[in-house]
Design a protein around this motif. Structure first.
Motif, PDB file in Angstrom:
ATOM      1  N   ALA A 164       0.810  -1.212   0.000  1.00 54.80           N
ATOM      2  CA  ALA A 164       0.000   0.000   0.000  1.00 54.80           C
ATOM      3  C   ALA A 164       0.847   1.267   0.000  1.00 54.80           C
ATOM      4  O   ALA A 164       0.323   2.372  -0.146  1.00 54.80           O
ATOM      5  CB  ALA A 164      -0.923   0.009   1.219  1.00 54.80           C
ATOM      6  N   GLY A 165       2.176   1.102   0.207  1.00 59.20           N
ATOM      7  CA  GLY A 165       3.047   2.266   0.275  1.00 59.20           C
ATOM      8  C   GLY A 165       2.868   3.081   1.534  1.00 59.20           C
ATOM      9  O   GLY A 165       3.144   4.282   1.555  1.00 59.20           O
ATOM     10  N   THR A 166       2.432   2.432   2.603  1.00 57.07           N
ATOM     11  CA  THR A 166       2.169   3.130   3.870  1.00 57.07           C
ATOM     12  C   THR A 166       3.458   3.319   4.651  1.00 57.07           C
ATOM     13  O   THR A 166       4.267   2.386   4.771  1.00 57.07           O
ATOM     14  CB  THR A 166       1.172   2.328   4.724  1.00 57.07           C
ATOM     15  N   VAL A 167       3.663   4.525   5.159  1.00 57.36           N
ATOM     16  CA  VAL A 167       4.817   4.788   6.022  1.00 57.36           C
ATOM     17  C   VAL A 167       4.333   4.971   7.449  1.00 57.36           C
ATOM     18  O   VAL A 167       3.162   5.253   7.699  1.00 57.36           O
ATOM     19  CB  VAL A 167       5.604   6.028   5.559  1.00 57.36           C
ATOM     20  N   CYS A 168       5.258   4.824   8.397  1.00 53.06           N
ATOM     21  CA  CYS A 168       4.893   4.819   9.821  1.00 53.06           C
ATOM     22  C   CYS A 168       4.300   6.154  10.279  1.00 53.06           C
ATOM     23  O   CYS A 168       3.188   6.206  10.774  1.00 53.06           O
ATOM     24  CB  CYS A 168       6.129   4.460  10.654  1.00 53.06           C
ATOM     25  N   GLY A 169       5.064   7.234  10.166  1.00 52.16           N
ATOM     26  CA  GLY A 169       4.561   8.550  10.539  1.00 52.16           C
ATOM     27  C   GLY A 169       4.679   8.923  12.005  1.00 52.16           C
ATOM     28  O   GLY A 169       4.247   9.999  12.407  1.00 52.16           O
ATOM     29  N   THR A 170       5.276   8.046  12.830  1.00 46.60           N
ATOM     30  CA  THR A 170       5.467   8.373  14.244  1.00 46.60           C
ATOM     31  C   THR A 170       6.531   9.460  14.400  1.00 46.60           C
ATOM     32  O   THR A 170       7.528   9.458  13.683  1.00 46.60           O
ATOM     33  CB  THR A 170       5.893   7.121  15.030  1.00 46.60           C
ATOM     34  N   GLU A 171       6.331  10.365  15.341  1.00 43.27           N
ATOM     35  CA  GLU A 171       7.296  11.442  15.564  1.00 43.27           C
ATOM     36  C   GLU A 171       8.629  10.866  16.041  1.00 43.27           C
ATOM     37  O   GLU A 171       8.675  10.001  16.914  1.00 43.27           O
ATOM     38  CB  GLU A 171       6.748  12.405  16.611  1.00 43.27           C
ATOM     39  N   ILE A 172       9.716  11.343  15.443  1.00 40.93           N
ATOM     40  CA  ILE A 172      11.058  10.895  15.800  1.00 40.93           C
ATOM     41  C   ILE A 172      11.768  12.018  16.544  1.00 40.93           C
ATOM     42  O   ILE A 172      11.860  13.143  16.050  1.00 40.93           O
ATOM     43  CB  ILE A 172      11.874  10.513  14.544  1.00 40.93           C
ATOM     44  N   ARG A 173      12.279  11.690  17.729  1.00 41.00           N
ATOM     45  CA  ARG A 173      13.038  12.651  18.535  1.00 41.00           C
ATOM     46  C   ARG A 173      14.323  11.997  18.996  1.00 41.00           C
ATOM     47  O   ARG A 173      14.410  10.778  19.113  1.00 41.00           O
ATOM     48  CB  ARG A 173      12.234  13.093  19.763  1.00 41.00           C
ATOM     49  N   ARG A 174      15.329  12.834  19.262  1.00 41.75           N
ATOM     50  CA  ARG A 174      16.550  12.316  19.871  1.00 41.75           C
ATOM     51  C   ARG A 174      17.168  13.385  20.754  1.00 41.75           C
ATOM     52  O   ARG A 174      16.993  14.580  20.528  1.00 41.75           O
ATOM     53  CB  ARG A 174      17.555  11.853  18.812  1.00 41.75           C
ATOM     54  N   THR A 179      22.958   8.980  18.749  1.00 38.46           N
ATOM     55  CA  THR A 179      23.167   8.598  17.349  1.00 38.46           C
ATOM     56  C   THR A 179      22.302   7.418  16.920  1.00 38.46           C
ATOM     57  O   THR A 179      22.309   7.048  15.751  1.00 38.46           O
ATOM     58  CB  THR A 179      24.640   8.239  17.104  1.00 38.46           C
ATOM     59  N   ARG A 180      21.578   6.834  17.843  1.00 41.38           N
ATOM     60  CA  ARG A 180      20.756   5.657  17.528  1.00 41.38           C
ATOM     61  C   ARG A 180      19.388   5.847  18.169  1.00 41.38           C
ATOM     62  O   ARG A 180      19.289   6.030  19.376  1.00 41.38           O
ATOM     63  CB  ARG A 180      21.427   4.385  18.053  1.00 41.38           C
ATOM     64  N   VAL A 181      18.336   5.806  17.359  1.00 39.77           N
ATOM     65  CA  VAL A 181      16.975   6.009  17.849  1.00 39.77           C
ATOM     66  C   VAL A 181      16.073   4.933  17.268  1.00 39.77           C
ATOM     67  O   VAL A 181      16.074   4.695  16.056  1.00 39.77           O
ATOM     68  CB  VAL A 181      16.430   7.399  17.461  1.00 39.77           C
ATOM     69  N   ARG A 182      15.306   4.279  18.132  1.00 34.79           N
ATOM     70  CA  ARG A 182      14.326   3.291  17.683  1.00 34.79           C
ATOM     71  C   ARG A 182      12.952   3.947  17.645  1.00 34.79           C
ATOM     72  O   ARG A 182      12.505   4.531  18.622  1.00 34.79           O
ATOM     73  CB  ARG A 182      14.296   2.083  18.612  1.00 34.79           C
ATOM     74  N   CYS A 183      12.274   3.846  16.506  1.00 28.36           N
ATOM     75  CA  CYS A 183      10.943   4.417  16.379  1.00 28.36           C
ATOM     76  C   CYS A 183       9.994   3.727  17.341  1.00 28.36           C
ATOM     77  O   CYS A 183       9.928   2.499  17.396  1.00 28.36           O
ATOM     78  CB  CYS A 183      10.448   4.270  14.940  1.00 28.36           C
ATOM     79  N   ARG A 184       9.241   4.515  18.096  1.00 26.01           N
ATOM     80  CA  ARG A 184       8.288   3.964  19.060  1.00 26.01           C
ATOM     81  C   ARG A 184       7.083   3.333  18.379  1.00 26.01           C
ATOM     82  O   ARG A 184       6.377   2.536  18.978  1.00 26.01           O
ATOM     83  CB  ARG A 184       7.813   5.065  20.015  1.00 26.01           C
ATOM     84  N   GLY A 185       6.863   3.695  17.111  1.00 31.59           N
ATOM     85  CA  GLY A 185       5.706   3.164  16.405  1.00 31.59           C
ATOM     86  C   GLY A 185       5.956   1.837  15.729  1.00 31.59           C
ATOM     87  O   GLY A 185       5.247   0.853  15.968  1.00 31.59           O
ATOM     88  N   CYS A 186       6.990   1.795  14.873  1.00 28.61           N
ATOM     89  CA  CYS A 186       7.229   0.588  14.072  1.00 28.61           C
ATOM     90  C   CYS A 186       8.477  -0.173  14.467  1.00 28.61           C
ATOM     91  O   CYS A 186       8.690  -1.299  14.014  1.00 28.61           O
ATOM     92  CB  CYS A 186       7.298   0.954  12.589  1.00 28.61           C
ATOM     93  N   GLY A 187       9.324   0.435  15.295  1.00 22.92           N
ATOM     94  CA  GLY A 187      10.527  -0.249  15.749  1.00 22.92           C
ATOM     95  C   GLY A 187      11.738  -0.074  14.847  1.00 22.92           C
ATOM     96  O   GLY A 187      12.813  -0.601  15.142  1.00 22.92           O
ATOM     97  N   TYR A 188      11.591   0.678  13.747  1.00 21.94           N
ATOM     98  CA  TYR A 188      12.739   0.880  12.862  1.00 21.94           C
ATOM     99  C   TYR A 188      13.828   1.644  13.607  1.00 21.94           C
ATOM    100  O   TYR A 188      13.552   2.589  14.349  1.00 21.94           O
ATOM    101  CB  TYR A 188      12.335   1.650  11.603  1.00 21.94           C
ATOM    102  N   VAL A 189      15.097   1.248  13.403  1.00 24.49           N
ATOM    103  CA  VAL A 189      16.212   1.878  14.093  1.00 24.49           C
ATOM    104  C   VAL A 189      16.937   2.828  13.145  1.00 24.49           C
ATOM    105  O   VAL A 189      17.417   2.415  12.082  1.00 24.49           O
ATOM    106  CB  VAL A 189      17.202   0.826  14.635  1.00 24.49           C
ATOM    107  N   TYR A 190      17.000   4.093  13.530  1.00 25.77           N
ATOM    108  CA  TYR A 190      17.780   5.088  12.800  1.00 25.77           C
ATOM    109  C   TYR A 190      19.162   5.145  13.437  1.00 25.77           C
ATOM    110  O   TYR A 190      19.299   5.513  14.605  1.00 25.77           O
ATOM    111  CB  TYR A 190      17.107   6.461  12.867  1.00 25.77           C
TER     112      TYR A 190
END
Length: 206
Positions: A164-174, A179-190
């Motif tokens: 569907a091309g859907t992206v998470c959209g959860t706010e990302i803060r650090r 230097t490493r942040v895990r998204c609270r919505g989908c768990g993706y690690v930046y």
């Protein structure tokens, strides 16, 4: 009967609810706090091992007590927190070997995940909380209070539904220095430069 090792309240727990919440917050913030300390201090040219402030004293930053600076280092904080992790694990799982050094952030995260057990079963919980406070205090005097505030970087661009091309959209803060942040919505690690560049590139136009 055990009670809070800091204030004596809440029988049945080695830390009361108030001090448990505070310790959880300190464990979460300590790695970023010491990362900012590292940005504030650099080696002096005069002699080996001395450090000075690299940022001005303007704003909320306090004058530095140079007699304390040799104790405010990432390595010392990492060593202290790792020793606490080793001791907690020894008490909880006496048949396990000691954990290998994992770094300040990993040890703080591990202790935070075990906090429920610590406050209920670990007799030295009060000493742990007291030593974390002793690590935090001098570092706060270097970087200034209030604590570093999280930076809002945008919304998560990780794809959660490829069809569907859907992206998470959860706010990302650090926090500063993080230097490493895990998204609270989908768990993706930046964590990589490419992750941060992609996050910035795909932010919706304002």
């Amino acid at each position: 009967m055990n009670d809070c090792g800091l204030c004596g309240d809440e029988p049945g727990r080695y830390l009361c609810e108030q001090h448990t919440v505070r310790l959880a917050k300190q464990l979460d913030e300590l790695p970023a706090l010491y990362a900012e300390v590292g940005e504030c201090l650099v080696p002096r040219q005069a002699s080996w091992g001395e450090i000075i402030a690299t940022k001005g004293a303007a704003g909320p930053r306090s004058p530095l007590d140079e007699d304390l600076l040799d104790t405010i280092t990432w390595n010392r904080a990492a060593e202290v927190m790792h020793l606490w992790r080793v001791d907690v694990q020894r008490e909880r799982w006496p048949l396990h070997g000691a954990p290998a050094p994992a770094g300040l952030a990993a040890d703080c995260r591990w202790l935070a995940m075990e906090l429920e057990w610590i406050v209920a079963h670990y007799a030295a919980a009060g000493e742990l909380a007291r030593e974390v406070r002793e690590l935090e205090g001098p570092a706060r005097r270097v970087v200034g209070d209030p604590a570093p505030r999280p930076q809002q970087l945008g919304t998560c661009v990780a794809v959660t539904d490829p069809r569907a091309g859907t992206v998470c959209g959860t706010e990302i803060r650090r926090l500063p220095g993080q230097t490493r942040v895990r998204c609270r919505g989908c768990g993706y690690v930046y964590a990589t430069a490419l992750d941060w560049a992609r996050l910035q590139h795909f932010q919706p136009a304002v």
